[in-house]
Design an enzyme around this catalytic site. Structure first.
Site, PDB file in Angstrom:
ATOM      1  N   TYR A 196      11.287  -1.075  21.537  1.00  0.00           N
ATOM      2  CA  TYR A 196      11.358   0.291  20.694  1.00  0.00           C
ATOM      3  C   TYR A 196      11.291   1.335  21.604  1.00  0.00           C
ATOM      4  O   TYR A 196      12.226   2.236  21.756  1.00  0.00           O
ATOM      5  CB  TYR A 196      10.231   0.268  19.708  1.00  0.00           C
ATOM      6  CG  TYR A 196       9.933   1.504  19.117  1.00  0.00           C
ATOM      7  CD1 TYR A 196      10.781   1.606  17.866  1.00  0.00           C
ATOM      8  CD2 TYR A 196       9.185   2.365  19.432  1.00  0.00           C
ATOM      9  CE1 TYR A 196      10.723   2.919  17.191  1.00  0.00           C
ATOM     10  CE2 TYR A 196       9.124   3.783  18.765  1.00  0.00           C
ATOM     11  CZ  TYR A 196       9.843   4.064  17.806  1.00  0.00           C
ATOM     12  OH  TYR A 196      10.029   5.068  17.092  1.00  0.00           O
TER      13      TYR A 196
ATOM     14  N   GLU B 232       5.999   6.845  21.751  1.00  0.00           N
ATOM     15  CA  GLU B 232       5.796   5.588  22.526  1.00  0.00           C
ATOM     16  C   GLU B 232       6.749   5.450  23.689  1.00  0.00           C
ATOM     17  O   GLU B 232       6.609   4.795  24.510  1.00  0.00           O
ATOM     18  CB  GLU B 232       6.765   4.584  21.317  1.00  0.00           C
ATOM     19  CG  GLU B 232       5.622   4.022  20.347  1.00  0.00           C
ATOM     20  CD  GLU B 232       4.541   3.187  20.802  1.00  0.00           C
ATOM     21  OE1 GLU B 232       4.748   2.109  21.709  1.00  0.00           O
ATOM     22  OE2 GLU B 232       3.502   3.428  20.815  1.00  0.00           O
TER      23      GLU B 232
ATOM     24  N   SER C 214       9.892   9.789  20.282  1.00  0.00           N
ATOM     25  CA  SER C 214       8.783   9.390  19.824  1.00  0.00           C
ATOM     26  C   SER C 214       7.576   9.186  21.173  1.00  0.00           C
ATOM     27  O   SER C 214       8.056   9.085  22.146  1.00  0.00           O
ATOM     28  CB  SER C 214       8.965   7.970  19.382  1.00  0.00           C
ATOM     29  OG  SER C 214       7.519   7.071  19.547  1.00  0.00           O
TER      30      SER C 214
HETATM   31  P1  NDP Z   1      10.649   4.317   8.508  1.00  0.00           P
HETATM   32  O1  NDP Z   1      10.581   2.975   9.022  1.00  0.00           O
HETATM   33  O2  NDP Z   1       9.685   4.714   7.278  1.00  0.00           O
HETATM   34  O3  NDP Z   1      12.153   4.565   8.023  1.00  0.00           O
HETATM   35  C1  NDP Z   1      12.940   4.248   8.861  1.00  0.00           C
HETATM   36  C2  NDP Z   1      14.374   4.463   8.061  1.00  0.00           C
HETATM   37  O4  NDP Z   1      15.348   3.972   8.848  1.00  0.00           O
HETATM   38  C3  NDP Z   1      14.537   4.016   6.738  1.00  0.00           C
HETATM   39  O5  NDP Z   1      15.124   4.706   5.874  1.00  0.00           O
HETATM   40  C4  NDP Z   1      15.267   2.609   6.916  1.00  0.00           C
HETATM   41  O6  NDP Z   1      16.082   2.032   5.893  1.00  0.00           O
HETATM   42  C5  NDP Z   1      16.229   3.290   8.171  1.00  0.00           C
HETATM   43  N1  NDP Z   1      17.126   2.271   8.884  1.00  0.00           N
HETATM   44  C6  NDP Z   1      16.662   1.497   9.629  1.00  0.00           C
HETATM   45  N2  NDP Z   1      17.550   0.661  10.133  1.00  0.00           N
HETATM   46  C7  NDP Z   1      18.753   1.234   9.561  1.00  0.00           C
HETATM   47  C8  NDP Z   1      20.212   0.812   9.720  1.00  0.00           C
HETATM   48  N3  NDP Z   1      20.767  -0.040  10.547  1.00  0.00           N
HETATM   49  N4  NDP Z   1      20.997   1.571   9.148  1.00  0.00           N
HETATM   50  C9  NDP Z   1      20.588   2.684   7.992  1.00  0.00           C
HETATM   51  N5  NDP Z   1      19.416   2.987   7.992  1.00  0.00           N
HETATM   52  C10 NDP Z   1      18.462   2.255   8.838  1.00  0.00           C
HETATM   53  O7  NDP Z   1      10.314   5.454   9.745  1.00  0.00           O
HETATM   54  P2  NDP Z   1       9.641   6.799   9.657  1.00  0.00           P
HETATM   55  O8  NDP Z   1      10.269   7.661   8.605  1.00  0.00           O
HETATM   56  O9  NDP Z   1       8.005   6.569  10.166  1.00  0.00           O
HETATM   57  O10 NDP Z   1      10.120   7.470  11.081  1.00  0.00           O
HETATM   58  C11 NDP Z   1      11.361   8.022  11.163  1.00  0.00           C
HETATM   59  C12 NDP Z   1      12.124   8.325  12.659  1.00  0.00           C
HETATM   60  O11 NDP Z   1      11.088   8.986  13.438  1.00  0.00           O
HETATM   61  C13 NDP Z   1      12.226   6.799  13.094  1.00  0.00           C
HETATM   62  O12 NDP Z   1      13.430   6.826  13.800  1.00  0.00           O
HETATM   63  C14 NDP Z   1      10.850   6.686  14.143  1.00  0.00           C
HETATM   64  O13 NDP Z   1      11.184   5.588  14.987  1.00  0.00           O
HETATM   65  C15 NDP Z   1      10.791   8.000  14.471  1.00  0.00           C
HETATM   66  N6  NDP Z   1       9.219   8.420  14.600  1.00  0.00           N
HETATM   67  C16 NDP Z   1       8.322   8.053  13.754  1.00  0.00           C
HETATM   68  C17 NDP Z   1       7.123   8.146  14.066  1.00  0.00           C
HETATM   69  C18 NDP Z   1       5.830   8.047  12.986  1.00  0.00           C
HETATM   70  O14 NDP Z   1       4.729   8.051  13.215  1.00  0.00           O
HETATM   71  N7  NDP Z   1       6.416   7.727  11.727  1.00  0.00           N
HETATM   72  C19 NDP Z   1       6.695   8.833  15.155  1.00  0.00           C
HETATM   73  C20 NDP Z   1       7.605   9.303  16.208  1.00  0.00           C
HETATM   74  C21 NDP Z   1       9.020   8.765  15.835  1.00  0.00           C
HETATM   75  P3  NDP Z   1      15.641   0.878   4.991  1.00  0.00           P
HETATM   76  O15 NDP Z   1      14.697   1.953   4.143  1.00  0.00           O
HETATM   77  O16 NDP Z   1      16.472   0.290   4.318  1.00  0.00           O
HETATM   78  O17 NDP Z   1      14.683   0.089   5.766  1.00  0.00           O
HETATM   79  P1  GDR Z   2       2.618   2.386  16.546  1.00  0.00           P
HETATM   80  O1  GDR Z   2       2.036   2.221  15.058  1.00  0.00           O
HETATM   81  O2  GDR Z   2       2.838   1.185  17.234  1.00  0.00           O
HETATM   82  O3  GDR Z   2       1.693   3.533  17.311  1.00  0.00           O
HETATM   83  O4  GDR Z   2       4.144   2.922  16.288  1.00  0.00           O
HETATM   84  P2  GDR Z   2       1.338   0.983  14.328  1.00  0.00           P
HETATM   85  O5  GDR Z   2       0.616   1.722  13.313  1.00  0.00           O
HETATM   86  O6  GDR Z   2       2.186  -0.086  14.093  1.00  0.00           O
HETATM   87  O7  GDR Z   2       0.078   0.550  15.432  1.00  0.00           O
HETATM   88  C1  GDR Z   2      -0.662   1.246  15.912  1.00  0.00           C
HETATM   89  C2  GDR Z   2      -1.883   0.632  16.849  1.00  0.00           C
HETATM   90  O8  GDR Z   2      -2.477  -0.335  16.111  1.00  0.00           O
HETATM   91  C3  GDR Z   2      -2.437  -1.656  16.825  1.00  0.00           C
HETATM   92  N1  GDR Z   2      -2.787  -2.671  15.724  1.00  0.00           N
HETATM   93  C4  GDR Z   2      -1.945  -2.904  14.711  1.00  0.00           C
HETATM   94  N2  GDR Z   2      -0.678  -2.548  14.417  1.00  0.00           N
HETATM   95  C5  GDR Z   2       0.087  -3.112  13.201  1.00  0.00           C
HETATM   96  N3  GDR Z   2       1.065  -2.439  12.846  1.00  0.00           N
HETATM   97  N4  GDR Z   2      -0.584  -4.024  12.422  1.00  0.00           N
HETATM   98  C6  GDR Z   2      -1.838  -4.495  12.774  1.00  0.00           C
HETATM   99  O9  GDR Z   2      -2.341  -5.625  12.291  1.00  0.00           O
HETATM  100  C7  GDR Z   2      -2.439  -3.993  13.978  1.00  0.00           C
HETATM  101  N5  GDR Z   2      -3.589  -4.246  14.547  1.00  0.00           N
HETATM  102  C8  GDR Z   2      -3.647  -3.378  15.571  1.00  0.00           C
HETATM  103  C9  GDR Z   2      -1.188  -1.620  17.293  1.00  0.00           C
HETATM  104  O10 GDR Z   2      -1.272  -2.815  18.386  1.00  0.00           O
HETATM  105  C10 GDR Z   2      -1.054  -0.312  17.854  1.00  0.00           C
HETATM  106  O11 GDR Z   2      -1.933  -0.281  19.281  1.00  0.00           O
HETATM  107  C11 GDR Z   2       4.279   3.956  15.350  1.00  0.00           C
HETATM  108  C12 GDR Z   2       5.667   3.839  14.716  1.00  0.00           C
HETATM  109  O12 GDR Z   2       5.709   4.800  13.582  1.00  0.00           O
HETATM  110  C13 GDR Z   2       6.762   4.207  15.703  1.00  0.00           C
HETATM  111  O13 GDR Z   2       8.049   4.212  14.898  1.00  0.00           O
HETATM  112  C14 GDR Z   2       6.350   5.642  16.096  1.00  0.00           C
HETATM  113  O14 GDR Z   2       7.241   6.110  17.041  1.00  0.00           O
HETATM  114  C15 GDR Z   2       5.009   5.677  16.904  1.00  0.00           C
HETATM  115  O15 GDR Z   2       4.136   5.221  15.996  1.00  0.00           O
HETATM  116  C16 GDR Z   2       4.868   6.983  17.404  1.00  0.00           C
END
Ligand code: NDP
Ligand code: GDR
Length: 340
Positions: free
Chosen positions: A154, A133, A131
């Site tokens: 994270y 992050e 990520s």
């Molecule tokens: P989501 O939160 O939508 O999905 C996470 C998935 O992980 C869900 O299916 C969840 O299951 C599963 N999970 C969590 N904990 C466990 C566990 N203990 N055992 C089995 N399954 C588990 O995430 P995204 O699809 O957005 O992201 C996919 C991956 O990419 C993640 O690793 C995230 O950190 C990473 N990532 C995401 C980005 C983004 O912007 N979306 C950017 C960079 C990296 P359940 O449905 O039951 O909760």
């Molecule tokens: P991020 O996504 O932390 O970048 O992680 P998120 O949408 O949670 O936050 C983005 C930014 O918005 C600010 N923010 C808030 N965020 C949330 N969730 N709720 C609020 O009410 C709010 N108000 C302001 C946050 O502080 C932050 O700066 C996502 C996840 O998908 C990770 O798993 C992934 O790795 C990174 O993107 C890349």
């Protein structure tokens, strides 16, 4: 050629569901690993379950990511060609109060899965969902050579999994690759990430179920793409001839405030009337202020390019959330006029 078998952890999540659709279209047999939840949590994959489960093209297994012996048994039994490790405790804000679970799920599990692949099925290619992050406070633009300065449990957990993936590649010759993905969103984004929270709450405001959106810091900047583009990039990373690490990003960044402006403008509304910012519950002890990725390596080597821009993404997400409340875009615009 024999049909490819892919394992996907996190198949019920945003990326897992889109990736499973993509691989099924490409004629893979997909094994999805999901955890047991008290309410069946397969909304995002319901359509592909109907379409592919009976013919055993999609096979689901109940397994928690931290239960490595069960994952090992599945690897031995099914001998996957590709393993996509997408499961994670993926909420940065929540990781501040769930540090230990976050480390266990996101970091240690990757180590255990890779060790199992090494011992039991060395030929399996492995993808780690790394990520942006991990860059944390490193100034933009960030690319594969930028240093990591994570700002949350994270971020720390993802840095650990990143180096674990690299270690198994360099020390043991596994095909283990990292995709360093910047934020990517979609109508399937979880409701407590900021983009979806905004589009979903706006739909609820229009039908009178909410009055205001409570947010934290809206001055931070993110490089947002569409999840559909990014899962294609994830697949490309494992199709490349050698294992490597790649950044996927759009190269453009916007503040949360910009995102609010764009979404409310679709309905001709002024976001300031409906949003309260700096709400204590949503402020983080430390913030990642400015992310903007440089994905030239992926563009050059994988020929990957995102198709969606932020305006397309905002519209896609808003229209989908309006539909949940039986609103067309036209109807929503009419209601919005009365709220001005
Ligand atoms: P989501 O939160 O939508 O999905 C996470 C998935 O992980 C869900 O299916 C969840 O299951 C599963 N999970 C969590 N904990 C466990 C566990 N203990 N055992 C089995 N399954 C588990 O995430 P995204 O699809 O957005 O992201 C996919 C991956 O990419 C993640 O690793 C995230 O950190 C990473 N990532 C995401 C980005 C983004 O912007 N979306 C950017 C960079 C990296 P359940 O449905 O039951 O909760
Ligand atoms: P991020 O996504 O932390 O970048 O992680 P998120 O949408 O949670 O936050 C983005 C930014 O918005 C600010 N923010 C808030 N965020 C949330 N969730 N709720 C609020 O009410 C709010 N108000 C302001 C946050 O502080 C932050 O700066 C996502 C996840 O998908 C990770 O798993 C992934 O790795 C990174 O993107 C890349």
């Amino acid at each position: 050629m024999k049909k490819k078998i892919a394992f996907i952890t996190g198949i019920t999540g945003q990326d897992g569901s889109y990736l499973a659709e993509l691989l099924l279209k490409k004629k893979y047999t997909v094994h999805g690993l999901l955890r047991r939840t008290s309410i069946l949590n397969v909304d995002r994959i319901q359509d592909i379950i109907y379409k592919y489960e009976k013919q055993k093209k999609l096979v689901l297994h109940y397994i928690d990511l931290t239960d490595t012996s069960s994952i090992t048994n599945l690897i031995i039994k099914h001998k996957p060609h590709e393993f996509y490790n997408l499961a994670a405790m993926s909420h940065v804000g929540i990781s501040f109060s769930t540090g230990e679970t976050t480390m266990n799920t996101n970091a240690i599990s990757s180590y255990r899965i890779l060790e199992s692949i090494l011992k039991n099925h060395k030929k399996c290619k492995f993808y780690q969902a790394s990520s942006s992050e991990m860059f944390g406070s490193t100034p933009p633009p960030q690319n594969e050579k930028s240093s990591f300065n994570p700002q949350s449990p994270y971020g720390v957990s993802k840095v650990s999994a990143f180096y674990t993936t690299r270690y198994f590649r360099q020390a043991h010759g596994l095909f283990s690759s990292n995709g360093i993905l910047f934020n990517h969103e979609s109508p399937r984004r979880g409701l407590n990430f900021v983009t979806r929270k905004i589009t979903h709450s706006l739909a609820r405001i229009l039908v009178g179920k909410e009055k205001k959106i409570y947010l934290g810091d809206i001055t931070t900047k993110r490089d947002w793409g569409h999840a559909k583009d990014y899962v294609y990039g994830i697949w490309l990373i494992l199709q490349h001839k050698k294992a490597d690490d790649f950044v996927l990003s759009t190269g453009k960044n916007y503040s949360i405030k910009d995102f609010l402006k764009k979404v409310f403008k679709i309905l001709g509304l002024d976001w300031r009337k409906f949003v309260k910012t700096n709400t204590k519950n949503f402020m983080r002890p430390s913030e990642v202020r400015n992310l903007k990725g440089d994905s030239n390596k992926a563009k050059k080597i994988l020929k990957w390019r995102p198709k969606y821009n932020l305006d397309d993404l905002c519209k896609d997400m808003l229209i989908s959330d309006l539909k949940l409340y039986n609103l067309s875009l036209n109807k929503a615009k009419k209601i919005a006029k009365k709220l001005k």
